[in-house]
Design a protein around this motif. Structure first.
Motif, PDB file in Angstrom:
ATOM      1  N   VAL A  28      -6.841   1.812  -9.751  1.00  0.00           N
ATOM      2  CA  VAL A  28      -7.771   1.210  -8.743  1.00  0.00           C
ATOM      3  C   VAL A  28      -7.170   0.243  -7.962  1.00  0.00           C
ATOM      4  N   VAL A  29      -7.313   0.134  -6.521  1.00  0.00           N
ATOM      5  CA  VAL A  29      -6.745  -0.688  -5.700  1.00  0.00           C
ATOM      6  C   VAL A  29      -7.811  -1.595  -5.033  1.00  0.00           C
ATOM      7  N   VAL A  30      -7.923  -3.004  -5.469  1.00  0.00           N
ATOM      8  CA  VAL A  30      -9.132  -3.748  -4.881  1.00  0.00           C
ATOM      9  C   VAL A  30      -8.181  -4.826  -3.983  1.00  0.00           C
TER      10      VAL A  30
ATOM     11  N   ARG B 280      -6.081  10.073  -7.638  1.00  0.00           N
ATOM     12  CA  ARG B 280      -5.253   9.293  -8.351  1.00  0.00           C
ATOM     13  C   ARG B 280      -5.289   7.947  -7.988  1.00  0.00           C
ATOM     14  N   VAL B 281      -5.834   7.491  -6.802  1.00  0.00           N
ATOM     15  CA  VAL B 281      -6.048   6.235  -6.309  1.00  0.00           C
ATOM     16  C   VAL B 281      -7.099   6.144  -5.761  1.00  0.00           C
TER      17      VAL B 281
ATOM     18  N   ALA C 270       6.519  -3.699 -12.478  1.00  0.00           N
ATOM     19  CA  ALA C 270       8.151  -3.295 -12.615  1.00  0.00           C
ATOM     20  C   ALA C 270       8.246  -2.045 -12.107  1.00  0.00           C
ATOM     21  N   THR C 271       7.129  -1.044 -12.046  1.00  0.00           N
ATOM     22  CA  THR C 271       7.433   0.257 -11.435  1.00  0.00           C
ATOM     23  C   THR C 271       7.471  -0.042  -9.847  1.00  0.00           C
TER      24      THR C 271
ATOM     25  N   ILE D 106       0.884  -1.212  -0.006  1.00  0.00           N
ATOM     26  CA  ILE D 106       0.052   0.121   0.074  1.00  0.00           C
ATOM     27  C   ILE D 106       0.787   1.261  -0.005  1.00  0.00           C
ATOM     28  N   ARG D 107       1.929   1.243   0.849  1.00  0.00           N
ATOM     29  CA  ARG D 107       2.854   2.344   0.690  1.00  0.00           C
ATOM     30  C   ARG D 107       3.615   2.590  -0.411  1.00  0.00           C
ATOM     31  N   SER D 108       4.001   1.462  -1.014  1.00  0.00           N
ATOM     32  CA  SER D 108       4.740   1.572  -2.356  1.00  0.00           C
ATOM     33  C   SER D 108       3.935   2.198  -3.493  1.00  0.00           C
ATOM     34  N   LEU D 109       2.526   1.793  -3.306  1.00  0.00           N
ATOM     35  CA  LEU D 109       1.444   2.256  -4.299  1.00  0.00           C
ATOM     36  C   LEU D 109       1.508   3.847  -4.063  1.00  0.00           C
TER      37      LEU D 109
END
Ligand SMILES: *Cc1c(COP(=O)(O)O)cnc(C)c1O
Length: 376
Positions: free
Chosen positions: A202-204, A170-171, A254-255, A104-107
Protein backbone atom coordinates in the motif's frame (compact mmCIF):
# COMPACT_ATOMS: atom_id res chain seq x y z
CA UNK A 1 13.82 6.41 -38.71
CA UNK A 2 13.81 2.76 -37.87
CA UNK A 3 14.87 1.95 -34.35
CA UNK A 4 14.17 -1.73 -34.29
CA UNK A 5 16.32 -2.14 -31.19
CA UNK A 6 13.61 -0.44 -29.06
CA UNK A 7 10.97 -2.23 -26.98
CA UNK A 8 7.83 -2.19 -29.08
CA UNK A 9 5.62 -1.27 -26.09
CA UNK A 10 7.49 2.02 -25.70
CA UNK A 11 6.46 3.18 -29.17
CA UNK A 12 2.93 3.92 -27.97
CA UNK A 13 4.07 6.04 -25.02
CA UNK A 14 4.52 9.79 -25.12
CA UNK A 15 7.03 11.63 -22.95
CA UNK A 16 5.68 13.38 -19.85
CA UNK A 17 5.04 17.08 -20.31
CA UNK A 18 5.20 19.12 -17.13
CA UNK A 19 3.34 22.14 -18.49
CA UNK A 20 1.06 20.84 -21.25
CA UNK A 21 -0.21 23.70 -23.35
CA UNK A 22 2.20 26.26 -21.95
CA UNK A 23 3.85 26.98 -25.27
CA UNK A 24 2.17 29.33 -27.66
CA UNK A 25 1.55 32.96 -27.23
CA UNK A 26 -0.47 35.26 -25.12
CA UNK A 27 -0.72 38.99 -25.27
CA UNK A 28 1.54 40.50 -22.61
CA UNK A 29 2.80 40.15 -19.09
CA UNK A 30 3.81 37.16 -17.00
CA UNK A 31 1.76 33.99 -16.67
CA UNK A 32 0.21 33.00 -13.34
CA UNK A 33 1.61 29.50 -13.10
CA UNK A 34 -1.18 27.65 -11.37
CA UNK A 35 -0.83 24.27 -13.06
CA UNK A 36 1.77 22.38 -11.03
CA UNK A 37 0.73 22.86 -7.37
CA UNK A 38 3.91 24.53 -6.26
CA UNK A 39 4.01 26.98 -3.38
CA UNK A 40 3.60 30.53 -4.73
CA UNK A 41 6.46 31.80 -2.57
CA UNK A 42 10.15 31.34 -3.22
CA UNK A 43 12.55 30.60 -0.35
CA UNK A 44 13.10 33.65 1.88
CA UNK A 45 16.25 35.54 0.92
CA UNK A 46 18.10 34.83 4.14
CA UNK A 47 17.73 31.08 3.47
CA UNK A 48 18.87 31.53 -0.12
CA UNK A 49 21.93 33.30 1.25
CA UNK A 50 22.63 30.35 3.57
CA UNK A 51 22.23 27.96 0.69
CA UNK A 52 24.62 30.00 -1.44
CA UNK A 53 27.22 29.98 1.33
CA UNK A 54 26.87 26.23 1.73
CA UNK A 55 27.22 25.74 -2.03
CA UNK A 56 30.32 27.87 -2.01
CA UNK A 57 31.85 25.65 0.66
CA UNK A 58 31.18 22.44 -1.24
CA UNK A 59 34.03 20.51 -2.77
CA UNK A 60 32.59 20.27 -6.28
CA UNK A 61 35.05 17.57 -7.29
CA UNK A 62 33.85 15.16 -4.58
CA UNK A 63 30.85 12.88 -4.74
CA UNK A 64 28.07 13.79 -2.33
CA UNK A 65 27.47 11.89 0.89
CA UNK A 66 25.68 8.84 -0.47
CA UNK A 67 24.15 7.64 2.81
CA UNK A 68 22.14 10.75 3.58
CA UNK A 69 22.12 9.90 7.30
CA UNK A 70 21.90 13.47 8.50
CA UNK A 71 19.01 14.30 6.20
CA UNK A 72 17.27 11.02 7.01
CA UNK A 73 17.51 11.72 10.74
CA UNK A 74 16.03 15.19 10.23
CA UNK A 75 13.20 13.74 8.14
CA UNK A 76 12.50 11.12 10.83
CA UNK A 77 12.28 13.86 13.43
CA UNK A 78 9.85 15.85 11.28
CA UNK A 79 7.78 12.71 10.68
CA UNK A 80 7.57 12.04 14.42
CA UNK A 81 6.46 15.59 14.97
CA UNK A 82 3.91 15.60 12.16
CA UNK A 83 2.37 12.28 13.17
CA UNK A 84 2.52 13.20 16.87
CA UNK A 85 4.22 9.90 17.59
CA UNK A 86 7.47 10.71 19.37
CA UNK A 87 10.14 8.12 18.67
CA UNK A 88 8.20 6.17 16.02
CA UNK A 89 10.71 6.87 13.27
CA UNK A 90 14.48 6.86 13.00
CA UNK A 91 16.75 7.17 9.96
CA UNK A 92 16.24 3.42 9.30
CA UNK A 93 12.62 4.17 8.37
CA UNK A 94 13.51 6.80 5.78
CA UNK A 95 14.36 6.48 2.09
CA UNK A 96 15.11 9.51 -0.08
CA UNK A 97 14.72 10.03 -3.79
CA UNK A 98 15.36 12.49 -6.59
CA UNK A 99 11.81 13.68 -6.16
CA UNK A 100 9.21 11.21 -4.97
CA UNK A 101 8.87 10.30 -8.65
CA UNK A 102 12.13 8.39 -8.31
CA UNK A 103 10.79 6.53 -5.29
CA UNK A 104 7.65 5.59 -7.20
CA UNK A 105 9.84 4.03 -9.88
CA UNK A 106 11.96 2.22 -7.28
CA UNK A 107 8.82 0.85 -5.66
CA UNK A 108 7.65 -0.47 -9.04
CA UNK A 109 11.03 -2.09 -9.62
CA UNK A 110 11.07 -3.93 -6.28
CA UNK A 111 7.48 -5.16 -6.62
CA UNK A 112 6.09 -5.67 -10.12
CA UNK A 113 8.95 -5.74 -12.62
CA UNK A 114 9.41 -8.78 -14.84
CA UNK A 115 5.81 -9.92 -14.97
CA UNK A 116 5.55 -10.20 -11.17
CA UNK A 117 2.53 -8.00 -10.69
CA UNK A 118 0.28 -5.11 -11.68
CA UNK A 119 -0.64 -1.87 -9.95
CA UNK A 120 -4.08 -0.58 -8.99
CA UNK A 121 -4.97 3.12 -9.26
CA UNK A 122 -8.27 5.00 -8.85
CA UNK A 123 -8.88 7.43 -11.69
CA UNK A 124 -8.57 10.41 -11.72
CA UNK A 125 -5.33 10.45 -9.77
CA UNK A 126 -1.64 11.41 -10.07
CA UNK A 127 -0.67 10.34 -13.58
CA UNK A 128 2.91 9.40 -12.75
CA UNK A 129 2.06 5.97 -11.27
CA UNK A 130 0.64 4.69 -14.55
CA UNK A 131 3.23 6.49 -16.70
CA UNK A 132 6.17 5.00 -14.80
CA UNK A 133 4.55 1.56 -14.65
CA UNK A 134 4.06 1.53 -18.42
CA UNK A 135 7.69 2.48 -19.07
CA UNK A 136 8.64 -0.62 -17.11
CA UNK A 137 6.14 -2.86 -18.89
CA UNK A 138 4.01 -3.18 -15.75
CA UNK A 139 0.24 -3.55 -16.25
CA UNK A 140 -2.00 -0.85 -14.76
CA UNK A 141 -5.49 -1.68 -13.46
CA UNK A 142 -7.64 1.45 -13.32
CA UNK A 143 -10.87 1.91 -11.36
CA UNK A 144 -13.02 4.99 -11.90
CA UNK A 145 -13.87 7.14 -8.90
CA UNK A 146 -17.46 8.22 -8.33
CA UNK A 147 -18.04 11.30 -10.54
CA UNK A 148 -19.62 13.37 -7.74
CA UNK A 149 -17.63 12.63 -4.57
CA UNK A 150 -14.60 10.80 -6.05
CA UNK A 151 -15.05 7.85 -3.69
CA UNK A 152 -13.65 4.49 -4.73
CA UNK A 153 -16.00 1.58 -5.35
CA UNK A 154 -14.43 -0.76 -2.80
CA UNK A 155 -16.38 -3.81 -3.95
CA UNK A 156 -15.02 -3.36 -7.45
CA UNK A 157 -11.55 -2.83 -6.00
CA UNK A 158 -11.77 -6.01 -3.96
CA UNK A 159 -12.97 -7.90 -7.06
CA UNK A 160 -9.86 -6.82 -8.95
CA UNK A 161 -7.70 -8.10 -6.10
CA UNK A 162 -9.59 -11.39 -5.81
CA UNK A 163 -9.82 -12.04 -9.55
CA UNK A 164 -6.80 -10.49 -11.26
CA UNK A 165 -6.81 -10.44 -15.06
CA UNK A 166 -3.39 -11.91 -15.71
CA UNK A 167 -0.84 -11.01 -13.05
CA UNK A 168 -1.87 -10.31 -9.43
CA UNK A 169 -2.13 -6.76 -8.08
CA UNK A 170 1.05 -6.12 -6.07
CA UNK A 171 0.75 -2.39 -5.36
CA UNK A 172 -2.17 -0.08 -4.61
CA UNK A 173 -1.33 3.61 -5.10
CA UNK A 174 -3.42 6.21 -3.23
CA UNK A 175 -2.88 9.95 -2.96
CA UNK A 176 -4.08 11.40 0.36
CA UNK A 177 -5.48 13.96 -0.32
CA UNK A 178 -5.93 12.96 -3.95
CA UNK A 179 -4.69 14.96 -6.91
CA UNK A 180 -6.46 16.34 -8.92
CA UNK A 181 -9.67 16.06 -6.88
CA UNK A 182 -8.47 17.24 -3.43
CA UNK A 183 -10.44 14.70 -1.36
CA UNK A 184 -8.89 12.67 1.44
CA UNK A 185 -9.23 8.92 1.93
CA UNK A 186 -12.57 8.11 3.58
CA UNK A 187 -12.72 5.96 6.75
CA UNK A 188 -14.09 3.12 4.59
CA UNK A 189 -11.24 3.43 2.09
CA UNK A 190 -8.70 3.48 4.91
CA UNK A 191 -10.26 0.41 6.50
CA UNK A 192 -10.14 -1.37 3.14
CA UNK A 193 -6.47 -0.52 2.64
CA UNK A 194 -5.63 -1.70 6.15
CA UNK A 195 -7.15 -5.13 5.60
CA UNK A 196 -5.29 -5.82 2.35
CA UNK A 197 -3.09 -8.92 2.61
CA UNK A 198 0.61 -8.46 3.29
CA UNK A 199 1.57 -9.53 -0.22
CA UNK A 200 0.14 -6.27 -1.54
CA UNK A 201 2.07 -3.04 -1.00
CA UNK A 202 0.00 0.00 0.00
CA UNK A 203 1.56 3.30 -1.13
CA UNK A 204 -0.03 6.38 0.44
CA UNK A 205 1.29 9.47 -1.32
CA UNK A 206 1.05 12.37 1.11
CA UNK A 207 2.59 15.00 -1.18
CA UNK A 208 0.01 17.49 0.14
CA UNK A 209 0.21 16.53 3.83
CA UNK A 210 1.21 19.98 5.00
CA UNK A 211 -2.00 21.44 3.56
CA UNK A 212 -4.30 18.68 4.83
CA UNK A 213 -2.60 17.81 8.13
CA UNK A 214 -4.00 14.30 7.66
CA UNK A 215 -1.55 11.42 7.75
CA UNK A 216 -1.48 7.63 7.73
CA UNK A 217 2.01 7.52 9.28
CA UNK A 218 0.77 5.71 12.42
CA UNK A 219 -0.03 2.68 10.21
CA UNK A 220 3.62 2.07 9.48
CA UNK A 221 4.40 0.53 12.87
CA UNK A 222 1.57 -1.96 12.34
CA UNK A 223 1.96 -2.71 8.62
CA UNK A 224 5.13 -3.99 6.93
CA UNK A 225 3.35 -3.53 3.56
CA UNK A 226 2.72 0.22 3.95
CA UNK A 227 4.80 3.16 2.75
CA UNK A 228 4.05 6.86 2.99
CA UNK A 229 5.59 9.11 0.32
CA UNK A 230 6.15 12.81 0.81
CA UNK A 231 8.03 15.55 -0.98
CA UNK A 232 9.86 18.82 -0.52
CA UNK A 233 8.41 20.06 -3.82
CA UNK A 234 5.13 21.49 -2.53
CA UNK A 235 4.75 23.11 0.92
CA UNK A 236 8.52 23.23 1.50
CA UNK A 237 9.09 25.32 -1.66
CA UNK A 238 11.95 23.21 -3.03
CA UNK A 239 10.55 21.88 -6.33
CA UNK A 240 13.69 23.07 -8.12
CA UNK A 241 15.90 20.82 -5.99
CA UNK A 242 14.09 17.47 -6.48
CA UNK A 243 13.80 15.80 -3.08
CA UNK A 244 11.20 13.25 -2.11
CA UNK A 245 11.12 10.74 0.73
CA UNK A 246 9.37 7.64 1.90
CA UNK A 247 8.66 6.31 5.38
CA UNK A 248 8.28 2.57 5.96
CA UNK A 249 9.53 -0.29 8.08
CA UNK A 250 13.31 -0.84 7.82
CA UNK A 251 12.97 -4.02 5.72
CA UNK A 252 11.28 -2.25 2.82
CA UNK A 253 13.63 0.73 3.12
CA UNK A 254 16.66 -1.58 2.90
CA UNK A 255 15.24 -3.27 -0.21
CA UNK A 256 14.72 0.08 -1.92
CA UNK A 257 18.41 0.80 -1.30
CA UNK A 258 19.30 -2.14 -3.54
CA UNK A 259 17.79 -0.54 -6.64
CA UNK A 260 18.66 3.07 -5.91
CA UNK A 261 21.22 4.77 -8.14
CA UNK A 262 24.31 5.79 -6.19
CA UNK A 263 24.35 9.49 -5.24
CA UNK A 264 20.78 10.01 -6.40
CA UNK A 265 20.50 13.22 -4.37
CA UNK A 266 22.95 15.97 -5.37
CA UNK A 267 24.83 17.51 -2.45
CA UNK A 268 23.06 20.81 -2.95
CA UNK A 269 19.65 19.14 -2.74
CA UNK A 270 20.62 17.49 0.54
CA UNK A 271 21.71 20.82 1.95
CA UNK A 272 18.53 22.51 0.75
CA UNK A 273 16.30 19.85 2.32
CA UNK A 274 18.14 19.94 5.65
CA UNK A 275 17.94 23.72 5.66
CA UNK A 276 14.22 23.67 4.91
CA UNK A 277 13.59 21.25 7.77
CA UNK A 278 15.67 23.30 10.17
CA UNK A 279 13.54 26.32 9.24
CA UNK A 280 10.24 24.53 8.91
CA UNK A 281 8.36 26.77 11.29
CA UNK A 282 9.14 29.78 9.18
CA UNK A 283 8.48 28.03 5.86
CA UNK A 284 5.26 26.37 6.93
CA UNK A 285 3.89 29.56 8.45
CA UNK A 286 2.27 30.33 5.08
CA UNK A 287 0.07 27.20 5.22
CA UNK A 288 -2.84 28.98 6.99
CA UNK A 289 -2.81 31.65 4.29
CA UNK A 290 -3.01 29.03 1.54
CA UNK A 291 -5.87 27.31 3.37
CA UNK A 292 -7.75 30.60 3.74
CA UNK A 293 -7.15 31.45 0.11
CA UNK A 294 -8.42 28.01 -0.88
CA UNK A 295 -11.63 28.73 1.01
CA UNK A 296 -11.88 32.18 -0.52
CA UNK A 297 -11.48 30.89 -4.06
CA UNK A 298 -13.89 28.02 -3.45
CA UNK A 299 -16.64 30.33 -2.18
CA UNK A 300 -15.96 32.73 -5.02
CA UNK A 301 -16.31 29.96 -7.57
CA UNK A 302 -19.53 28.81 -5.90
CA UNK A 303 -20.93 32.27 -6.47
CA UNK A 304 -22.33 32.78 -9.96
CA UNK A 305 -19.73 31.14 -12.09
CA UNK A 306 -20.26 28.46 -14.67
CA UNK A 307 -17.79 26.17 -12.94
CA UNK A 308 -18.67 23.63 -10.27
CA UNK A 309 -15.83 23.38 -7.76
CA UNK A 310 -15.20 20.87 -4.97
CA UNK A 311 -13.85 21.43 -1.45
CA UNK A 312 -10.19 20.45 -1.19
CA UNK A 313 -7.71 19.41 1.49
CA UNK A 314 -4.74 20.34 -0.69
CA UNK A 315 -3.33 23.50 -2.30
CA UNK A 316 -5.49 23.25 -5.40
CA UNK A 317 -9.15 23.12 -6.39
CA UNK A 318 -10.82 20.76 -8.83
CA UNK A 319 -13.64 22.09 -10.99
CA UNK A 320 -15.84 21.10 -13.89
CA UNK A 321 -18.27 23.03 -16.07
CA UNK A 322 -21.66 23.17 -14.33
CA UNK A 323 -24.29 20.57 -15.02
CA UNK A 324 -22.08 17.91 -16.57
CA UNK A 325 -21.35 14.70 -14.70
CA UNK A 326 -18.65 13.97 -17.25
CA UNK A 327 -17.05 17.05 -18.68
CA UNK A 328 -16.83 17.43 -22.43
CA UNK A 329 -13.30 17.61 -23.76
CA UNK A 330 -14.17 20.69 -25.84
CA UNK A 331 -15.48 22.56 -22.80
CA UNK A 332 -12.37 21.76 -20.79
CA UNK A 333 -10.14 22.84 -23.66
CA UNK A 334 -12.23 26.00 -23.95
CA UNK A 335 -11.65 26.88 -20.29
CA UNK A 336 -7.98 26.03 -20.47
CA UNK A 337 -7.41 28.13 -23.60
CA UNK A 338 -9.50 31.04 -22.33
CA UNK A 339 -7.62 31.23 -19.02
CA UNK A 340 -4.28 30.80 -20.73
CA UNK A 341 -5.16 33.67 -23.04
CA UNK A 342 -5.93 35.77 -19.97
CA UNK A 343 -2.61 34.84 -18.35
CA UNK A 344 -3.58 32.03 -15.96
CA UNK A 345 -2.11 28.61 -16.60
CA UNK A 346 -4.10 25.76 -15.03
CA UNK A 347 -4.15 22.00 -15.58
CA UNK A 348 -6.69 20.35 -17.81
CA UNK A 349 -6.67 16.80 -16.42
CA UNK A 350 -8.92 15.45 -19.15
CA UNK A 351 -11.89 14.99 -16.81
CA UNK A 352 -11.78 18.38 -15.14
CA UNK A 353 -9.72 21.45 -14.33
CA UNK A 354 -7.19 21.68 -11.53
CA UNK A 355 -6.35 25.15 -10.28
CA UNK A 356 -3.44 25.67 -7.90
CA UNK A 357 -3.90 28.12 -5.03
CA UNK A 358 -1.43 30.92 -5.68
CA UNK A 359 -0.70 34.21 -3.97
CA UNK A 360 -3.76 36.33 -3.02
CA UNK A 361 -3.18 38.52 -6.09
CA UNK A 362 -3.02 35.49 -8.38
CA UNK A 363 -6.17 34.01 -6.84
CA UNK A 364 -8.03 37.27 -7.31
CA UNK A 365 -7.04 37.31 -10.95
CA UNK A 366 -8.09 33.67 -11.31
CA UNK A 367 -11.54 34.33 -9.90
CA UNK A 368 -12.01 37.55 -11.81
CA UNK A 369 -11.02 35.91 -15.09
CA UNK A 370 -13.35 32.97 -14.51
CA UNK A 371 -16.23 35.29 -13.58
CA UNK A 372 -15.73 37.52 -16.56
CA UNK A 373 -15.68 34.80 -19.20
CA UNK A 374 -18.39 35.69 -21.70
CA UNK A 375 -21.12 33.05 -21.82
CA UNK A 376 -21.82 31.49 -25.17
C1 LIG B 1 3.71 16.85 -6.79
C2 LIG B 1 3.47 15.43 -6.43
C3 LIG B 1 4.52 14.61 -6.07
C4 LIG B 1 5.89 15.18 -5.94
O1 LIG B 1 6.75 14.73 -6.84
P1 LIG B 1 8.29 15.13 -6.72
O2 LIG B 1 8.89 14.15 -7.66
O3 LIG B 1 8.72 14.89 -5.30
O4 LIG B 1 8.43 16.56 -7.10
C5 LIG B 1 4.25 13.31 -5.73
N1 LIG B 1 2.99 12.84 -5.73
C6 LIG B 1 1.96 13.62 -6.04
C7 LIG B 1 0.58 13.10 -5.98
C8 LIG B 1 2.17 14.94 -6.41
O5 LIG B 1 1.14 15.71 -6.74
Amino acid sequence: MSMAFLRSDLLQLTAYSSHPGKDGHRTTGPMDQLDTNECPYDLPLHLKAKLATATHGLAANRYPDGAYLELKAAIAEYANESSQLPGQFTATNVTVGNGSDELIRSLLIVTCLGGQGSILVAHPTFSMYAILARTLGIPVVTLDRHPEDFAINLEAAQRVIDHPEDVPVRVVFMVHPNSPTGNGLTPQELAWLKQLPENILVVVDEAYFEFSQQTTLPEISRQPNWIVLRTFSKAFRLAAYRIGYGLAQPGLVATLEKVRLPYNLPAIAQIAASLALAHRQELLAIIPEIQQQRQWLLSGLGNQTSLLAWPSLANFIYARPQGQPTAMADDLDGWFDYLKGMGTLIRNTGGGLRITIGSPAENQRTLHRIQSRPLE
